[in-house]
Design an enzyme around this catalytic site. Structure first.
Site, PDB file in Angstrom:
ATOM      1  N   SER A  98     -13.629 -61.628 -11.176  1.00  0.00           N
ATOM      2  CA  SER A  98     -12.978 -61.145 -12.192  1.00  0.00           C
ATOM      3  C   SER A  98     -12.737 -61.808 -13.724  1.00  0.00           C
ATOM      4  O   SER A  98     -13.530 -62.647 -13.844  1.00  0.00           O
ATOM      5  CB  SER A  98     -11.674 -60.718 -11.774  1.00  0.00           C
ATOM      6  OG  SER A  98     -11.324 -59.497 -12.702  1.00  0.00           O
ATOM      7  N   HIS A 123     -16.642 -57.936 -12.833  1.00  0.00           N
ATOM      8  CA  HIS A 123     -17.380 -56.339 -12.713  1.00  0.00           C
ATOM      9  C   HIS A 123     -16.508 -55.988 -14.044  1.00  0.00           C
ATOM     10  O   HIS A 123     -15.826 -56.418 -14.569  1.00  0.00           O
ATOM     11  CB  HIS A 123     -16.006 -55.682 -11.459  1.00  0.00           C
ATOM     12  CG  HIS A 123     -14.349 -56.176 -11.311  1.00  0.00           C
ATOM     13  ND1 HIS A 123     -14.187 -55.560 -10.423  1.00  0.00           N
ATOM     14  CD2 HIS A 123     -13.933 -57.292 -11.915  1.00  0.00           C
ATOM     15  CE1 HIS A 123     -12.265 -56.236 -10.551  1.00  0.00           C
ATOM     16  NE2 HIS A 123     -12.209 -57.263 -11.643  1.00  0.00           N
TER      17      HIS A 123
END
Length: 193
Positions: A98, A123
């Site tokens: 992330s 993501h």
């Protein structure tokens, strides 16, 4: 239990004890080894600014093993990495997920590395909203704006087309070190010094 090792150094004036992070900082190494929140970001930003004040020409190295975290906290680190004069190399150890993967890609191009068994994961931003319909609408617009901003920066940092980034960040996208190299998140896989 949070155990921080102590390092004893011999100097001409006797022994000196450091916590391991302070000793690494002397070698211009910063450890990002946790989730990214405001406290972690303030610590990383402070270390970056301190090292710049010590020597604005010498590289800084950030080792990353992080599950990600707050977008605003991560952007504070990202902006500081771009703002300071020293080049910042990034090294993935373990997992850069992330916002951790975003910061891995934010290192100086040509100086973004991963160890062979490390992983990265990208993501789209996570978020939630509650309250009145208007408040939910404001939160939804903000997270869509942040998604586009993060994807654009990652496209610039990796060389991937924006459309590819949008597709690849739609869900959790895990990458081995080899895949991260192929994707453009890193520039080299380190096997030894």
């Amino acid at each position: 239990m949070n155990l921080i090792p102590t390092v004893i150094e011999q100097t001409n004036r006797g022994e000196r004890a450091y916590d391991i992070y302070s000793r690494l900082l002397k070698d211009r190494i910063i450890m990002l080894g946790s989730a990214i929140d405001d406290n972690v970001a303030n610590s990383i930003v402070s270390q970056l600014l301190f090292l710049e004040s010590q020597d604005p020409e010498k590289d800084i190295h950030i080792y990353i093993n992080s599950p990600g975290g707050s977008i605003t906290a991560g952007m504070a680190i990202y902006d500081t990495m771009q703002f300071i004069k020293p080049q910042v190399s990034t090294i993935c150890i373990g997992m850069a997920a992330s916002m951790g993967a975003f910061l891995l890609a934010a290192g100086e191009k040509g100086k973004r590395y991963a160890l062979p068994n490390s992983e990265a994961m990208i993501h789209q931003p996570l978020g939630g909203a509650q309250g009145q319909a208007t408040e939910i609408e404001i939160a939804a617009k903000r997270i869509l704006f942040l998604r586009e901003k993060l994807n654009q920066i990652l496209a610039d940092r990796t060389g991937q087309p924006l459309e590819v980034l949008q597709r690849d960040t739609d869900r959790d996208n895990f990458m081995t070190a080899e895949k991260a190299l192929e994707y453009g998140l890193i520039d080299k896989i380190f096997t030894n010094r």
